[in-house]
Design an enzyme around this catalytic site. Sequence first.
Site, short mmCIF file in Angstrom:
data_model
loop_
_atom_site.label_atom_id
_atom_site.label_comp_id
_atom_site.label_asym_id
_atom_site.label_seq_id
_atom_site.Cartn_x
_atom_site.Cartn_y
_atom_site.Cartn_z
N HIS A 298 -4.50 -8.22 -2.20
CA HIS A 298 -3.56 -8.37 -1.42
C HIS A 298 -2.25 -7.88 -2.06
CE1 HIS A 298 -5.36 -11.09 1.83
NE2 HIS A 298 -6.45 -10.11 1.54
N GLU B 119 0.66 -9.52 -2.23
CA GLU B 119 1.14 -10.61 -3.12
C GLU B 119 0.36 -10.73 -4.50
OE1 GLU B 119 1.01 -12.20 0.98
OE2 GLU B 119 0.12 -10.69 -0.04
N CYS C 57 -1.43 -15.38 3.02
CA CYS C 57 -2.71 -15.98 3.51
C CYS C 57 -2.77 -17.26 2.65
CB CYS C 57 -3.83 -14.92 3.38
SG CYS C 57 -4.37 -14.62 1.94
N CYS D 141 -3.14 -16.22 -0.95
CA CYS D 141 -1.80 -15.73 -1.71
C CYS D 141 -1.13 -16.68 -1.73
CB CYS D 141 -1.15 -14.62 -0.85
SG CYS D 141 -2.27 -13.09 -0.92
#
Length: 363
Positions: free
Chosen positions: A53, A55, A83, A86
């Site tokens: 992701h 992040e 999420c 993360c």
Amino acid sequence: MTRLRRYMTEALIEAKKAYSIGEIPVGAVIVKDDQIIARAHNTVEQNNNPTHHAEMNAIEAACAALGYRSLHDCEMFVTLEPCPMCVGAIMQARVGKLYFGASDETAGAVVTKIDLLDKHFGNRKTQYDFPVMEDESKNLLTGFFKEVRSKFSLNDGTNVYKLSGMYFDNDTVLLSKTLLGAYIIRNLNGERLVAKVVETEAYCGIDDKGSHTYGDTRTNRTEIMYGHPGHAYIYLIYGMYNCLNLVTRPKDIPSCILIRAVEPVEGLETMSQLRYNKPYEELDKKKRIGLTNGPGKLCIALGLSREQNGLDLTGDELYIARPHKYKPVDIVTSKRINIDYAQEAADYPWRFYIRGNEFVSKK
């Protein structure tokens, strides 16, 4: 522009990079002492890794840049609410403060589905604030998912989806690379002609001496380039050959991508008649490759002329479709062709093609 908007704008640039390669468009930047030390976007599909992701990628880059794992004196700007995975990484990295754009109704772990950052884990707590540029972040995500959900199949079974005008509102050089492997679809007299993009060149506006708009040259011919992204710019060279370009960047930033070569996929018989006035089965290998291995040739084979100049590429007559599933391509980078007049710009590495593809105009 406020400080928060400035950095979230940079995160949105990263999100658009993700969008350009078919990733969910989420981007992030990490800031320390008012300097961006890391920037990243989603690369889940590209790297076939569900943890990649924006992040996570940004945290990894920031720790590498700083040489230590604690980001307690840093701020993260991300376009979508993180999420649970993360948020866990954000807490482990001890990020000082988090700013996000749009809320995530599916997996938001800051405030929407669960409030992990308000739990007390360890001796440091990440502060957070939202929303920052919520509409811009949300519109990018909404547009992307609308495209993906409109998928359809080519005759060979490949699932694709039509790109919207939002796709073209992006960096021209970046799009020149990410368009490789995408499909040009031309509906001509009720028949669908399909060709895969295998070679492109970027032309980047008023500072590019190779561009028609160098020096802000705004004429009747170049007016299309100054318009909204996602339109066809078709011009005539040598008084006889048409060249197809796709307008990019926001309005009044005149940039485009020249489609130099494509590989025929559907409608080969019609392409052969348009190009050679012969049935496809009568063509030898050289002529079959010669159908579309150059900008003028491909326009003849696809039935494109100045009549299609300015055409909206989000309509049904001419548009671009991308494979629904990410397909990596081996990209070769070189100087652009036949622009010796462009002085130093003649050496810009803004030509891109798929390695080994026989329809490339010049190796």
